[in-house]
Design a protein around this motif. Structure first.
Motif, mmCIF file in Angstrom:
data_model
loop_
_atom_site.group_PDB
_atom_site.id
_atom_site.type_symbol
_atom_site.label_atom_id
_atom_site.label_comp_id
_atom_site.label_asym_id
_atom_site.label_seq_id
_atom_site.Cartn_x
_atom_site.Cartn_y
_atom_site.Cartn_z
ATOM 1 N N ILE A 57 0.759 -1.005 -0.127
ATOM 2 C CA ILE A 57 0.201 0.032 0.107
ATOM 3 C C ILE A 57 0.797 1.110 -0.010
ATOM 4 C CG2 ILE A 57 -1.547 1.366 1.334
ATOM 5 C CD1 ILE A 57 -2.875 -1.262 2.337
ATOM 6 N N ASP A 58 0.759 2.092 -1.022
ATOM 7 C CA ASP A 58 1.387 3.430 -0.999
ATOM 8 C C ASP A 58 0.921 4.189 -0.197
ATOM 9 O OD1 ASP A 58 3.546 5.334 -2.256
ATOM 10 O OD2 ASP A 58 1.728 6.153 -2.576
ATOM 11 N N HIS A 59 -0.742 4.559 -0.282
ATOM 12 C CA HIS A 59 -1.294 5.532 0.646
ATOM 13 C C HIS A 59 -2.998 4.948 0.485
ATOM 14 C CE1 HIS A 59 -1.737 7.205 -3.586
ATOM 15 N NE2 HIS A 59 -2.936 7.696 -3.275
ATOM 16 N N GLY A 60 -3.741 5.661 1.271
ATOM 17 C CA GLY A 60 -4.997 5.415 1.401
ATOM 18 C C GLY A 60 -5.653 6.220 2.421
ATOM 19 N N VAL A 79 -7.534 2.798 -1.504
ATOM 20 C CA VAL A 79 -6.167 2.256 -1.304
ATOM 21 C C VAL A 79 -5.458 2.399 -2.579
ATOM 22 C CG1 VAL A 79 -4.640 0.500 -0.404
ATOM 23 C CG2 VAL A 79 -6.800 1.037 0.686
ATOM 24 N N ALA A 80 -4.165 3.002 -2.794
ATOM 25 C CA ALA A 80 -3.416 2.699 -3.728
ATOM 26 C C ALA A 80 -2.279 1.601 -3.744
ATOM 27 C CB ALA A 80 -2.686 4.167 -4.191
ATOM 28 N N ILE A 81 -2.412 0.663 -4.749
ATOM 29 C CA ILE A 81 -1.463 -0.502 -4.637
ATOM 30 C C ILE A 81 -1.006 -0.612 -6.252
ATOM 31 C CG2 ILE A 81 -1.370 -2.868 -4.425
ATOM 32 C CD1 ILE A 81 -3.388 -2.771 -2.136
ATOM 33 N N GLY A 82 0.092 -0.463 -6.370
ATOM 34 C CA GLY A 82 0.554 -0.511 -7.580
ATOM 35 C C GLY A 82 0.043 0.486 -8.519
ATOM 36 N N ASP A 83 -0.410 0.654 -9.599
ATOM 37 C CA ASP A 83 -0.845 1.488 -10.522
ATOM 38 C C ASP A 83 -2.431 1.691 -10.387
ATOM 39 O OD1 ASP A 83 -1.805 -0.826 -11.893
ATOM 40 O OD2 ASP A 83 -0.869 -0.011 -13.694
ATOM 41 N N GLN A 84 -3.184 0.985 -9.359
ATOM 42 C CA GLN A 84 -4.366 0.878 -9.055
ATOM 43 C C GLN A 84 -5.020 1.892 -7.846
ATOM 44 O OE1 GLN A 84 -6.363 -3.047 -10.042
ATOM 45 N NE2 GLN A 84 -4.373 -3.704 -9.754
ATOM 46 N N CYS A 85 -6.117 2.435 -7.963
ATOM 47 C CA CYS A 85 -6.623 2.933 -6.836
ATOM 48 C C CYS A 85 -7.849 1.969 -6.756
ATOM 49 C CB CYS A 85 -7.118 4.553 -6.988
ATOM 50 S SG CYS A 85 -7.816 5.056 -5.415
ATOM 51 N N LEU A 86 -8.006 1.413 -5.451
ATOM 52 C CA LEU A 86 -9.032 0.426 -5.014
ATOM 53 C C LEU A 86 -9.917 0.618 -4.179
ATOM 54 C CD1 LEU A 86 -6.856 -2.813 -5.285
ATOM 55 C CD2 LEU A 86 -8.094 -2.105 -7.128
ATOM 56 N N THR A 87 -11.451 0.863 -4.626
ATOM 57 C CA THR A 87 -12.245 1.116 -3.422
ATOM 58 C C THR A 87 -13.036 -0.030 -2.802
ATOM 59 O OG1 THR A 87 -12.753 3.139 -4.786
ATOM 60 C CG2 THR A 87 -14.374 2.704 -3.352
ATOM 61 N N ASN A 88 -13.456 0.319 -1.669
ATOM 62 C CA ASN A 88 -14.069 -0.765 -0.766
ATOM 63 C C ASN A 88 -15.081 -0.041 0.029
ATOM 64 O OD1 ASN A 88 -15.372 -3.021 0.700
ATOM 65 N ND2 ASN A 88 -13.393 -3.294 1.685
ATOM 66 N N ASN A 89 -16.422 -0.391 0.112
ATOM 67 C CA ASN A 89 -17.402 0.107 1.084
ATOM 68 C C ASN A 89 -18.223 -0.872 1.435
ATOM 69 O OD1 ASN A 89 -18.961 -0.395 -1.128
ATOM 70 N ND2 ASN A 89 -19.438 1.528 -1.851
ATOM 71 N N SER A 90 -17.808 -1.900 1.988
ATOM 72 C CA SER A 90 -18.506 -3.052 2.691
ATOM 73 C C SER A 90 -18.462 -3.262 4.009
ATOM 74 C CB SER A 90 -17.796 -4.427 2.043
ATOM 75 O OG SER A 90 -16.382 -4.268 2.527
ATOM 76 N N THR A 91 -17.859 -2.048 4.734
ATOM 77 C CA THR A 91 -17.805 -2.005 6.119
ATOM 78 C C THR A 91 -18.711 -0.549 6.617
ATOM 79 O OG1 THR A 91 -15.737 -1.091 6.088
ATOM 80 C CG2 THR A 91 -15.845 -3.283 6.470
ATOM 81 N N TYR A 92 -18.809 -0.645 7.960
ATOM 82 C CA TYR A 92 -19.679 0.547 8.626
ATOM 83 C C TYR A 92 -19.161 0.586 10.010
ATOM 84 C CZ TYR A 92 -23.407 -2.504 10.406
ATOM 85 O OH TYR A 92 -23.839 -3.407 10.954
ATOM 86 N N PRO A 174 4.249 4.903 2.549
ATOM 87 C CA PRO A 174 5.034 5.909 2.095
ATOM 88 C C PRO A 174 4.568 7.265 1.487
ATOM 89 C CG PRO A 174 4.845 4.169 0.600
ATOM 90 C CD PRO A 174 4.329 3.832 1.784
ATOM 91 N N TRP A 175 3.265 6.981 0.992
ATOM 92 C CA TRP A 175 2.602 8.510 0.288
ATOM 93 C C TRP A 175 3.488 9.088 -0.884
ATOM 94 C CZ3 TRP A 175 -2.152 10.620 0.818
ATOM 95 C CH2 TRP A 175 -3.034 9.920 1.804
ATOM 96 N N LYS A 176 4.003 8.077 -1.668
ATOM 97 C CA LYS A 176 5.097 8.625 -2.898
ATOM 98 C C LYS A 176 4.102 9.229 -4.132
ATOM 99 C CE LYS A 176 8.833 5.765 -1.319
ATOM 100 N NZ LYS A 176 9.644 4.500 -1.862
ATOM 101 N N THR A 177 2.968 8.445 -4.264
ATOM 102 C CA THR A 177 2.021 8.884 -5.486
ATOM 103 C C THR A 177 0.922 9.671 -4.728
ATOM 104 O OG1 THR A 177 0.633 6.899 -5.236
ATOM 105 C CG2 THR A 177 2.686 6.790 -6.401
ATOM 106 N N GLU A 178 -0.061 10.136 -5.755
ATOM 107 C CA GLU A 178 -1.263 10.929 -5.610
ATOM 108 C C GLU A 178 -2.505 10.097 -6.282
ATOM 109 O OE1 GLU A 178 -1.028 14.937 -6.378
ATOM 110 O OE2 GLU A 178 0.685 15.098 -4.751
ATOM 111 N N LEU A 179 -2.111 8.937 -6.562
ATOM 112 C CA LEU A 179 -3.169 7.930 -7.378
ATOM 113 C C LEU A 179 -4.664 8.070 -6.917
ATOM 114 C CD1 LEU A 179 -3.304 6.085 -9.671
ATOM 115 C CD2 LEU A 179 -2.832 4.328 -8.216
ATOM 116 N N CYS A 180 -4.522 7.766 -5.473
ATOM 117 C CA CYS A 180 -6.069 7.981 -5.108
ATOM 118 C C CYS A 180 -6.336 9.554 -4.282
ATOM 119 C CB CYS A 180 -6.300 6.978 -3.941
ATOM 120 S SG CYS A 180 -6.254 5.270 -4.433
ATOM 121 N N GLN A 181 -6.947 10.214 -5.172
ATOM 122 C CA GLN A 181 -7.113 11.738 -4.627
ATOM 123 C C GLN A 181 -8.289 11.802 -3.740
ATOM 124 O OE1 GLN A 181 -5.537 14.310 -5.851
ATOM 125 N NE2 GLN A 181 -4.040 13.578 -6.927
#
Length: 221
Positions: A57-60, A79-92, A174-181
């Motif tokens: 995980i780079d950032h999230g 969550v930013a992993i590799g070149d993907q920004c993945l989304t999950n809304n299965s929790t509360y 690390p927060w090296k990228t800004e993939l997930c804005q």
């Protein structure tokens, strides 16, 4: 990427909504403090696969908003992993008796974790446990911005140590990228007035490098 763990739900990151919401704003004081955006700072895990996934995980961040029930708050994670920004809304979040706040799965309503009280309202600490052949514990640290103080980092590490988590099981993002804005998520909630997270392109000085819990170097997640 197979079997990527969601920061909170510990399940595969999903693109679809699992917990439809109305719009009532919760009355509960604890719930109100949770609303808005939280940046992922660090995680610690005993379960080997979860620890490995944390290293990817780079950032999230997560966004918390009111749901149908006064004690229930929808969590949207990115969550930013590799070149993907993945989304999950299965929790509360669900605020229980005594202001205990639980993390629950939206479909099964199974309790997956709890919030731990900290010294600052700008810090969010989530403890979870995973039952396999034995019980595996984990901890996640979120904050309103990336300028997390040394004292709060040390507080997080003390909690981890009390749970039996070792120093090498703590990973800072690390927060090296800004993939997930963060701003993209907040656009969909522009009509709300919850607190928003402050994020910069690079983490503040004094943040440890990912995978270390020893000497401080440069900046984070």
């Amino acid at each position: 990427m197979a079997a990527v763990v969601a920061i909170l739900s510990l399940t595969a990151l999903l693109p679809t909504a699992a917990f439809p919401c109305g719009a009532p704003r919760p009355d509960n004081t604890t719930a109100l403090k949770l609303l808005g955006t939280w940046l992922y700072v660090a995680g610690a895990a005993q379960f080997p696969q979860h620890l490995l996934e944390m290293l990817l995980i780079d950032h999230g961040h997560l966004h918390v908003e009111p749901c149908a029930g006064e004690q229930e708050l929808l969590i949207t994670q990115r969550v930013a992993i590799g070149d993907q920004c993945l989304t999950n809304n299965s929790t509360y979040f669900k605020t229980a008796v005594g202001n205990t706040t639980l993390v629950k799965h939206a479909k099964t309503h199974q309790t997956m974790g709890t919030l731990t009280n900290l010294s600052s309202e700008d810090i969010l600490l989530i403890q979870y446990q995973l039952q396999r052949e034995r019980t595996y514990l984990g901890l996640y640290l979120y904050a309103r911005n990336l300028n997390v103080s040394t004292a709060h980092r040390e507080e997080f590490e003390r909690h981890a140590k009390r749970l039996g988590l070792r120093e090498e099981e703590i990973v800072y993002a690390p927060w090296k990228t800004e993939l997930c804005q963060v701003k993209e998520m907040e656009k969909g909630n522009s009509s709300r007035t919850e607190p928003t997270a402050a994020v910069t392109a690079s983490p503040p000085p004094g943040t440890r490098q990912p995978g270390t819990a020893g000497n401080y170097h440069h900046i984070k997640q």
